[in-house]
Design a protein around this motif. Sequence first.
Motif, PDB file in Angstrom:
ATOM      1  N   UNK A  22      -3.584  38.013 -64.891  1.00  0.00           N
ATOM      2  CA  UNK A  22      -2.991  36.997 -63.767  1.00  0.00           C
ATOM      3  C   UNK A  22      -1.461  37.066 -63.841  1.00  0.00           C
ATOM      4  N   UNK A  23      -1.092  37.208 -63.702  1.00  0.00           N
ATOM      5  CA  UNK A  23       0.443  37.475 -63.689  1.00  0.00           C
ATOM      6  C   UNK A  23       1.609  37.007 -62.053  1.00  0.00           C
ATOM      7  N   UNK A  24       2.533  36.459 -62.388  1.00  0.00           N
ATOM      8  CA  UNK A  24       3.647  36.106 -61.438  1.00  0.00           C
ATOM      9  C   UNK A  24       4.797  37.662 -61.244  1.00  0.00           C
ATOM     10  N   UNK A 380      -4.558  47.286 -52.207  1.00  0.00           N
ATOM     11  CA  UNK A 380      -3.659  45.454 -52.638  1.00  0.00           C
ATOM     12  C   UNK A 380      -3.739  44.578 -51.331  1.00  0.00           C
ATOM     13  N   UNK A 381      -4.500  43.551 -51.917  1.00  0.00           N
ATOM     14  CA  UNK A 381      -5.421  42.660 -51.229  1.00  0.00           C
ATOM     15  C   UNK A 381      -5.466  41.179 -50.659  1.00  0.00           C
ATOM     16  N   UNK A 382      -4.389  40.495 -49.366  1.00  0.00           N
ATOM     17  CA  UNK A 382      -3.806  38.972 -49.880  1.00  0.00           C
ATOM     18  C   UNK A 382      -4.585  38.097 -49.293  1.00  0.00           C
ATOM     19  N   UNK A 383      -4.272  36.958 -49.544  1.00  0.00           N
ATOM     20  CA  UNK A 383      -4.944  36.295 -49.212  1.00  0.00           C
ATOM     21  C   UNK A 383      -3.641  35.524 -47.502  1.00  0.00           C
ATOM     22  N   UNK A 384      -4.465  35.308 -46.578  1.00  0.00           N
ATOM     23  CA  UNK A 384      -3.683  35.009 -44.934  1.00  0.00           C
ATOM     24  C   UNK A 384      -3.502  34.155 -45.213  1.00  0.00           C
ATOM     25  N   UNK A 394      -6.241  28.915 -55.314  1.00  0.00           N
ATOM     26  CA  UNK A 394      -6.252  30.584 -54.801  1.00  0.00           C
ATOM     27  C   UNK A 394      -7.343  30.751 -56.263  1.00  0.00           C
ATOM     28  N   UNK A 395      -8.433  32.086 -56.215  1.00  0.00           N
ATOM     29  CA  UNK A 395      -8.724  33.003 -56.556  1.00  0.00           C
ATOM     30  C   UNK A 395      -8.073  33.269 -58.327  1.00  0.00           C
ATOM     31  N   UNK A 396      -9.011  33.245 -59.308  1.00  0.00           N
ATOM     32  CA  UNK A 396      -8.200  33.684 -60.139  1.00  0.00           C
ATOM     33  C   UNK A 396      -8.803  34.882 -60.295  1.00  0.00           C
ATOM     34  N   UNK A 397     -10.094  35.325 -60.222  1.00  0.00           N
ATOM     35  CA  UNK A 397     -10.498  36.665 -60.681  1.00  0.00           C
ATOM     36  C   UNK A 397     -11.518  37.505 -59.805  1.00  0.00           C
ATOM     37  N   UNK A 398     -12.102  38.470 -59.454  1.00  0.00           N
ATOM     38  CA  UNK A 398     -12.567  38.627 -57.934  1.00  0.00           C
ATOM     39  C   UNK A 398     -13.158  39.544 -58.820  1.00  0.00           C
ATOM     40  N   UNK A 399     -14.212  40.614 -58.544  1.00  0.00           N
ATOM     41  CA  UNK A 399     -15.457  41.932 -59.218  1.00  0.00           C
ATOM     42  C   UNK A 399     -15.559  42.414 -57.809  1.00  0.00           C
ATOM     43  N   UNK A 400     -15.396  44.026 -58.687  1.00  0.00           N
ATOM     44  CA  UNK A 400     -15.288  45.050 -57.636  1.00  0.00           C
ATOM     45  C   UNK A 400     -16.287  46.047 -58.598  1.00  0.00           C
ATOM     46  N   UNK A 434       0.998  35.626 -58.178  1.00  0.00           N
ATOM     47  CA  UNK A 434       1.345  34.683 -57.192  1.00  0.00           C
ATOM     48  C   UNK A 434       0.056  33.718 -56.547  1.00  0.00           C
ATOM     49  N   UNK A 435      -0.541  33.393 -57.895  1.00  0.00           N
ATOM     50  CA  UNK A 435      -1.404  32.580 -57.649  1.00  0.00           C
ATOM     51  C   UNK A 435      -1.331  30.763 -57.363  1.00  0.00           C
ATOM     52  N   UNK A 436      -0.116  30.280 -57.662  1.00  0.00           N
ATOM     53  CA  UNK A 436       0.852  29.941 -57.336  1.00  0.00           C
ATOM     54  C   UNK A 436       1.245  29.242 -55.572  1.00  0.00           C
ATOM     55  N   UNK A 437       1.818  30.233 -54.983  1.00  0.00           N
ATOM     56  CA  UNK A 437       2.156  30.734 -54.439  1.00  0.00           C
ATOM     57  C   UNK A 437       1.120  31.067 -52.678  1.00  0.00           C
ATOM     58  N   UNK A 438       2.090  31.269 -51.265  1.00  0.00           N
ATOM     59  CA  UNK A 438       1.465  31.738 -50.062  1.00  0.00           C
ATOM     60  C   UNK A 438       2.442  32.624 -49.512  1.00  0.00           C
ATOM     61  N   UNK A 439       1.334  33.941 -50.031  1.00  0.00           N
ATOM     62  CA  UNK A 439       0.252  34.173 -49.793  1.00  0.00           C
ATOM     63  C   UNK A 439      -0.059  34.738 -51.422  1.00  0.00           C
ATOM     64  N   UNK A 440      -0.830  34.496 -51.908  1.00  0.00           N
ATOM     65  CA  UNK A 440      -1.260  35.033 -53.067  1.00  0.00           C
ATOM     66  C   UNK A 440      -1.695  36.365 -53.380  1.00  0.00           C
ATOM     67  N   UNK A 441      -1.663  37.629 -54.262  1.00  0.00           N
ATOM     68  CA  UNK A 441      -2.659  38.808 -54.067  1.00  0.00           C
ATOM     69  C   UNK A 441      -3.077  39.366 -55.164  1.00  0.00           C
TER      70      UNK A 441
END
Length: 518
Positions: A22-24, A380-384, A394-400, A434-441
């Motif tokens: 998790x990074x900014x 790279x995947x952005x939240x809308x 925002x989700x902190x972690x996802x699996x792939x 950028x989990x505290x921003x809009x958008x996160x990615x």
Amino acid sequence: MIYNIKKTITVLTMVIFGGYIISSCEPEPDSMGEQLFLDDAANGNETLFDLIAYNIINNDSIQSDASQLKYAALGAFKEGQFGKQKASYFTQVRLNTYDPDFGANAIVDSVVLVVKPDYEAASDSVKITTKEDFIYPLDSIPAKKVVNTYPIKKFGKTKLNGGKMTIKVQEVTEFLNGYNDKAYSNKDYAVSSTILGSKEIFGNVSSVAINKDADNSSLFSSEPGVRIKLNPVFFQNKIIDKKGQAELKDVSNFIRHFRGLKISVQEEDGYLMQIAPNDMQLIMYYKNDKVDGSTTTRPQSTFAFNIRGGNAHMSHIHFDRSDSQINNVGTPNLENGDAKLYTQGMGGNSIGIKFKPSEIDKLKKLYQDNKSAIISAKIRLYTDPIAWNNGYSKPKILTIVQHGVKNVLAKKGYTQDMIQLTSPLALSYMTAYDLDKNPAYYDFVVTQSLKDIVESGEGYDNKFFKIDLAEFLKGSDGVTPLGYQYTSRVYSTSRAVFVGSDPTNEKQIKLRVTLSSK
């Protein structure tokens, strides 16, 4: 769009976990071209390629039996993009000792079910309340009572109605099958309409310690949890009065006599939390006659039921999609991708990602003509920024997971980048920004998967990536992964709308590739 990888990255904060970061950090953009130029790609620049990203419809169902439930979701939450999710939990109940002897004239005093939601344990989160002149009710003993209160980890409208959520308990009237039997989250089970007990919580859990004033010895202590008082008459009739009868003789008879408990919430909107099935307790307090010579006393005794491991456990997730935007998704577009990706835990949608043939052809041409090998590749995947512009975390972690994995019998598993390592999670396979921003990615490493196709000529017609709002589970050592198929998706309370293959959106999903120089 092209970015120079030599530009400095300013790191504000970075937290590293097993397999993800998790990074900014945010790279400074260099020249912003509207087209992809092969010459620039061959000169060591990070170059963007289109992807086919689409919604994977999971039919709002997921395996949710005891084998999957490190935690279980509980609560209710609704909003305009996804609609409502309401999560409840079912568990069998067993006796710790069969054919128990409760003594003469046994009468139930009280019964307590202890539910333990996951909570924020940091020292700066705890609120301590002390009562110095407390009187312990059993034998009226002067004591000191200390209550530590912790905020529950929750997702949704955490302040709705002051955070109030009413947890209720009912008797299950349908047989829950065996511990090893599979169960799915869209299956509900019949219950009695009678409420055995309920408890209002306000977004917190508490631990309690009561010590004698005289010598500071412990009179009572409990770990952080929610203590729900259940109807003592029910347990008198169901348990105590069955002493010596067939219903209490063995496990087979008992789980058909007392089929289990359902734990749910009264509210239809609020928040979702996670409870720990194997940390729950069910304790019956009762008194019976104790004869000592000519003296008869009635001391209090306890009987603990087993509602932890070895019992059938199920999570039921109810969805109500009416009047929500997810209804506009339609059939997933596997050729060109979907513009919006509606991704949700607990049986909701996943994300599918495929390489685009025309883009693979460009990369192959670079490799063949210019000997431009792939140094790194990431998705790279952005939240809308419009559809998911809200105050929810925002989700902190996802699996792939990669489908079409070479040399793997199941044909799906960890990505090729993860497989090459001693431990699949030794690689930071994803980074959240950028989990505290809009958008996160989010960036997902797919270097080896792409190299296999472009440089080794591996086919990719049936290859795709599947992304979920979950994390890979680890073993008891907290390090070793249990396997690609073991994730937290069944109790993941997260949801988010991401930008998919939308050419009109500058935040559309992209494959970002860095090639070696000529």
